[in-house]
Design an enzyme around this catalytic site. Structure first.
Site, PDB file in Angstrom:
ATOM      1  CG  ASP A 221       7.231  19.261 -25.464  1.00 17.12           C
ATOM      2  OD1 ASP A 221       7.458  18.709 -24.368  1.00 17.12           O
ATOM      3  OD2 ASP A 221       6.507  18.757 -26.348  1.00 17.12           O
TER       4      ASP A 221
ATOM      5  NE  ARG B  15       3.569   2.875  11.138  1.00 20.17           N
ATOM      6  CZ  ARG B  15       4.461   3.510  10.358  1.00 20.17           C
ATOM      7  NH1 ARG B  15       5.427   4.231  10.911  1.00 20.17           N
ATOM      8  NH2 ARG B  15       4.393   3.439   9.057  1.00 20.17           N
TER       9      ARG B  15
ATOM     10  CB  THR C  63       4.950  24.576   7.814  1.00 14.04           C
ATOM     11  OG1 THR C  63       6.172  23.882   7.535  1.00 14.04           O
ATOM     12  CG2 THR C  63       3.800  23.810   7.214  1.00 14.04           C
TER      13      THR C  63
ATOM     14  CD  GLU D  79       9.738  10.111  -1.752  1.00 15.20           C
ATOM     15  OE1 GLU D  79      10.683  10.507  -2.457  1.00 15.20           O
ATOM     16  OE2 GLU D  79       8.643   9.763  -2.207  1.00 15.20           O
TER      17      GLU D  79
ATOM     18  CB  SER E 233      11.160   6.807 -13.445  1.00 10.30           C
ATOM     19  OG  SER E 233      10.056   7.629 -13.661  1.00 10.30           O
ATOM     20  CB  SER E 234      12.182  10.011  -9.360  1.00 17.09           C
ATOM     21  OG  SER E 234      11.047   9.284  -9.029  1.00 17.09           O
TER      22      SER E 234
ATOM     23  CD1 TRP F 156       6.586   2.967   4.444  1.00 15.92           C
ATOM     24  CD2 TRP F 156       7.872   3.855   2.843  1.00 15.92           C
ATOM     25  NE1 TRP F 156       6.900   4.240   4.828  1.00 15.92           N
ATOM     26  CE2 TRP F 156       7.689   4.818   3.864  1.00 15.92           C
ATOM     27  CE3 TRP F 156       8.647   4.194   1.731  1.00 15.92           C
ATOM     28  CZ2 TRP F 156       8.265   6.086   3.812  1.00 15.92           C
ATOM     29  CZ3 TRP F 156       9.219   5.467   1.695  1.00 15.92           C
ATOM     30  CH2 TRP F 156       9.032   6.400   2.724  1.00 15.92           C
TER      31      TRP F 156
ATOM     32  CB  SER G 291       0.466  28.833  -3.977  1.00 13.14           C
ATOM     33  OG  SER G 291       0.901  28.355  -2.728  1.00 13.14           O
TER      34      SER G 291
ATOM     35  CG  HIS H  40      -1.584   1.299   1.517  1.00  9.20           C
ATOM     36  ND1 HIS H  40      -2.579   1.819   0.714  1.00  9.20           N
ATOM     37  CD2 HIS H  40      -1.394   2.217   2.499  1.00  9.20           C
ATOM     38  CE1 HIS H  40      -2.975   2.990   1.204  1.00  9.20           C
ATOM     39  NE2 HIS H  40      -2.269   3.260   2.281  1.00  9.20           N
TER      40      HIS H  40
ATOM     41  CG  HIS I   9      11.933  13.944  12.596  1.00 12.39           C
ATOM     42  ND1 HIS I   9      11.840  15.174  12.025  1.00 12.39           N
ATOM     43  CD2 HIS I   9      11.340  13.104  11.720  1.00 12.39           C
ATOM     44  CE1 HIS I   9      11.222  15.082  10.851  1.00 12.39           C
ATOM     45  NE2 HIS I   9      10.907  13.834  10.652  1.00 12.39           N
ATOM     46  CG  HIS I  10      11.495   9.712  10.125  1.00 16.67           C
ATOM     47  ND1 HIS I  10      10.200   9.607   9.706  1.00 16.67           N
ATOM     48  CD2 HIS I  10      11.986  10.827   9.532  1.00 16.67           C
ATOM     49  CE1 HIS I  10       9.916  10.611   8.874  1.00 16.67           C
ATOM     50  NE2 HIS I  10      10.983  11.366   8.762  1.00 16.67           N
TER      51      HIS I  10
ATOM     52  CG  HIS J 190      12.027  14.416   6.804  1.00  9.86           C
ATOM     53  ND1 HIS J 190      11.004  13.906   7.549  1.00  9.86           N
ATOM     54  CD2 HIS J 190      11.734  15.718   6.624  1.00  9.86           C
ATOM     55  CE1 HIS J 190      10.145  14.861   7.820  1.00  9.86           C
ATOM     56  NE2 HIS J 190      10.556  15.971   7.280  1.00  9.86           N
TER      57      HIS J 190
ATOM     58  CE1 TYR K  80       8.084  18.473   5.079  1.00  9.38           C
ATOM     59  CE2 TYR K  80      10.433  18.345   5.373  1.00  9.38           C
ATOM     60  CZ  TYR K  80       9.180  18.482   5.895  1.00  9.38           C
ATOM     61  OH  TYR K  80       9.018  18.632   7.233  1.00  9.38           O
TER      62      TYR K  80
ATOM     63  CE  LYS L  99       4.060  27.056   0.947  1.00  8.77           C
ATOM     64  NZ  LYS L  99       4.732  28.079   0.165  1.00  8.77           N
TER      65      LYS L  99
END
Lengths: 538, 276
Positions: free
Chosen positions: A108, A451, A329, A256, A170-171, A144, A269, A79, A303-304, A254, A258, A332
């Site tokens: 293009d 979890r 943040t 990632e 790809s990314s 994951w 925006s 998932h 922090h993870h 991390h 963002y 924003k």
């Protein structure tokens, strides 16, 4: 009309190829490739969503009713991988592909053939990943995050690693293309600080991608050699360190997260000023806030890992750095509210999703701030509180922004209006059920439910049942979305004007609807008052 | 979140409440402003869009105020971290080892005296285990101890510890990463193969405190609970003496469960992190 001046007349003789294979598989056209990305992302959204339905069905009540625990773990792992790499990231690349050239007045993408390659890698990457579910030994089931030694116990490590490599390639190619396009292909007069915020957000995101995807590739390659070639990067018995993987992974991970939210900031925006009929508040502050968040994302990874036994100094550093993210943040969020303040608002479907984004993403931000406090995180960590947190920022954050953007630009893409009534039905169903789905998970986490467990004590039964009901209905609500999109593409009779929304500004609204196969073959003339953010002179 | 029952467990509880309060207040202000905007500045009510798009004073204010709030929160949190990291002055040491999918407890030292051969495996109780099988037909609601539902949170042999004693835990794992978490103690700590993490607790009230493994560790990750039974010091000393006496007898069953695992020695160097 601006498009009379900018839009070529010989579209007819080199429009879209008639042959289906040539048009879609060999495309170098940013619009077609954008469409491919978006369709692929929608497909993955439903595949990933079906895994979530299995998870919520098993958690509907205590006791195991449907699946074995190992399969449950495969579902949670797949998932996440499918939603992150298959649904959210390609959706943003698709939106970027479609809209960045239109927003900066480019004909293009800068590297059209690479654009084709970076999309067509993805179906193979996901075929590889999803095929593991049908192979003996099953799919990856170690989460994951792929923490060793657990992830190395699976039989599908090689499939997982190569799939991740392909997604990474790809990314990276997509990111290179976007940077090259933005830096080289802007129409004369489209200065960097006149670009729409969405373009800015993608420019910054693309740099994040180039910085961290190779880090992930390195980490998973070390997993591969640990598993099959006898190395011991993460194997304590051979002198390696399982925690090292976590440091490398989250150094990727991390930024990632963002990567999955900064383009959403950009989208919102664009949408809020359009429907508030007022320029974005604090354009420069918005751009600077995105850049600051991107910078901070590189120095908060641990922090993870507050519970792995970091030294006191490390805990303190990562806690402070993480808390700092609240400042840009917050800026924003305040700026979005100020954009609305004093405006002249209407509430079409894109605006509704954008407003829901601001509120619900902020709730996700609040739980994020709570998680940043290390001593409290000793309790929250690896509980449903965390699950609630990241689904608020990813589902009601990233995915709501993607849906908002789809409604916002769908008339431009198809030349037809979607059904506003059904769009609103989709919105209200989504926003109600997503909260029924995820809000009770905060309580579950605080009450002590870990979890990634397939079964739980009866004390957690009520909130889990509520959450599952919300999950099923939220999942079903997304079928409305497919209906609205299909109706708009194939059946809608209502023609869309060039400037679809009354308050819409920016170059994309100066081309006809639907956007012709080729646009801006001659660079447009930029009028500053036409740009999305109004007064930019100081 | 539970207040917990130890000298330290109030820290996360307190921080949680303060942070939640701060978030609720900010939320009311921000969302309140947003809803006022949505009602006042509607086109359908004839609102005309204004032209302004920045206000430097306002921007400085709403950058500075969050910074001040964050400094206050950071100050509170730092205090909690410092006391948490201080494992000195403990009167007892227990080694916790995570395995797929059970815990092992070894009593290392009590009041400065080394303890020999008191250690055992602790795994999911039989009743929960039977009930949790796929389509077992058994109702999880019926798994009870003294009227309290213990489905998936009960073990065959709990960890017995004394109250009012600073207990140092050294935590490691034998196969994959686990995480030892009892919410009432206020923290979780990862159990990592090859690494020994140290942490501590000091329980105030006698009682049975339940928790679960908190780090995904394979198929039965959801089925390796933790039960800590805190008893008065005198009771604990009696219990410990019994265990030691039992271990001395050449009883084959007891000997095999008390046997030390080959991996991860108790006296392995403790990770530097929690020394200071």
């Amino acid at each position: 009309m601006a498009h009379d001046a900018t839009h070529d007349h010989h579209d007819d003789h080199h429009g879209a190829p008639k042959n289906f294979f040539v048009r879609w598989c060999m495309s170098t056209n940013h619009k077609d490739i954008g469409t491919l990305y978006l369709v692929f992302s929608l497909l993955m959204f439903f595949i990933g969503g079906s895994f979530a339905m299995v998870i919520r069905a098993e958690l509907f009540k205590p006791g195991l009713q449907l699946v074995q625990p190992y399969f449950f773990n495969e579902m949670t792992t797949m998932h996440a991988l499918v939603m992150i790499f298959g649904a959210v990231m390609p959706a943003f690349v698709g939106l970027g592909n479609w809209m960045i050239p239109l927003m900066i007045g480019a004909p293009d993408m800068a590297l059209p053939r690479m654009n084709n390659l970076s999309f067509w890698i993805l179906p193979f990457a996901f075929a590889l990943l999803l095929s593991t579910l049908f192979l003996p030994g099953g799919g990856p089931a170690g989460g994951w995050t792929m923490y060793p030694p657990l992830s190395l116990q699976g039989d599908s490590v090689a499939y997982l690693v190569f799939a991740v490599h392909l997604m990474g390639i790809s990314s990276i190619m997509g990111a290179i293309n976007i940077i090259a396009t933005i830096l080289n292909m802007r129409a004369p007069g489209m200065d960097l600080l006149k670009m729409p915020v969405f373009v800015w957000s993608w420019l910054i995101t693309a740099f994040l991608l180039i910085a961290v995807m190779p880090v992930l590739a390195g980490a998973v390659t070390m997993l591969l050699t640990d598993k099959y070639f006898g190395t011991s990067f993460f194997n304590a018995a051979g002198g390696g360190d399982p925690v090292l993987f976590q440091h490398i992974f989250w150094f990727f991970g991390h930024p990632e997260v963002y990567i999955m939210i900064l383009p959403a900031f950009g989208l919102v925006s664009e949408i809020i000023p359009t429907f508030a009929r007022k320029p974005i508040f604090g354009y420069k502050a918005m751009v600077f806030a995105i850049a600051s968040i991107a910078f901070l994302s590189f120095i908060v990874w641990a922090h993870h890992m507050f519970a792995v036994g970091l030294p006191l100094g490390g805990e303190i550093f990562f806690m402070y750095a993480t808390m700092l993210i609240a400042v840009p943040t917050g800026v924003k969020v305040f700026n979005w509210v100020s954009t609305m303040w004093g405006g002249s608002m209407t509430f079409e479907t894109p605006m509704l999703f954008a407003i829901a984004f601001v509120i619900l993403f902020t709730i996700g931000g609040f739980s994020g701030l709570m998680l940043a406090l290390a001593p409290a995180d000793f309790q929250y960590h690896d509980t449903y509180f965390v699950v609630a947190h990241f689904h608020y920022v990813l589902v009601t954050g990233a995915i709501f922004a993607i849906i908002a953007a789809t409604y916002y630009w769908l008339p431009k893409w198809t030349g037809h209006m979607y059904s506003e009534t059904w769009g609103k039905i989709h919105f209200w169903n989504s926003v109600i059920w997503v909260n029924v789905l995820f809000f009770p998970q905060h309580f579950l986490g605080l009450a002590g439910m870990p979890r990634r467990i397939p079964d739980y004590n009866v004390a957690f039964a009520n909130f889990n049942m509520i959450s599952s009901i919300g999950g099923f209905l939220f999942g079903a609500s997304q079928l409305i979305f497919v209906g609205v999109v299909l109706h708009c593409v194939f059946f809608s009779k209502k023609k869309a004007p060039d400037r679809v929304w009354e308050g819409a500004k920016g170059l994309e609204w100066t081309v006809p609807s639907p956007a012709p196969y080729h646009t801006f073959e001659l660079p447009p003339v930029i009028h500053d008052d036409e740009l999305a953010h109004g007064h930019i002179e100081d | 979140m539970t207040r917990g029952v130890t000298t330290w467990s109030g820290e996360p509880y307190f921080l949680n409440n303060v942070a939640l309060g701060v978030c609720v207040v900010i939320g009311i202000l921000v969302f309140g402003a947003m809803f006022i905007a949505m009602f006042r500045f509607r086109k359908s009510r004839g609102a005309v869009a204004e032209k302004w798009s920045h206000n430097t004073t306002l921007e400085i204010v709403w950058t500075t105020i969050p910074v001040i709030i964050l400094i206050a929160l950071a100050y509170l949190a730092t205090g909690g971290l410092r006391t948490f990291a201080d494992t000195t002055g403990s009167e007892m040491t227990v080694k916790v080892t995570g395995y797929q999918w059970k815990w092992r407890y070894d009593y290392v030292e009590y009041k400065g005296k080394a303890i020999e051969s008191v250690g055992f495996m602790s795994k999911l109780d039989r009743e929960s285990d039977e009930t949790r099988q796929l389509n077992s037909g058994l109702d999880p609601k019926n798994v009870k101890v003294d009227g309290y539902n213990t489905y998936l949170i009960n073990v065959d042999k709990p960890l017995v510890v004394p109250v009012g004693t600073k207990i140092r835990f050294v935590i490691t794992a034998g196969d994959v990463i686990h995480s030892w978490w009892v919410p009432a103690l206020g923290w979780k700590m990862d159990a990592i193969p090859g690494i020994v993490n140290a942490t501590w607790t000091n329980i105030n009230e006698p009682g049975e405190y339940r928790g679960q493994c908190a780090e995904l560790c394979g198929q039965d990750h959801g089925f390796m609970p933790i039960v800590v039974k805190a008893v008065p010091k005198a009771d604990f000393e009696k219990w410990l003496a019994e265990q030691q006496a039992q271990a001395k007898q050449p009883e084959p069953a007891a000997a095999s469960t008390a046997e030390k695992p080959a991996t991860a020695q108790v006296d392995a160097p403790v990770s530097q992190g929690h020394q200071g």
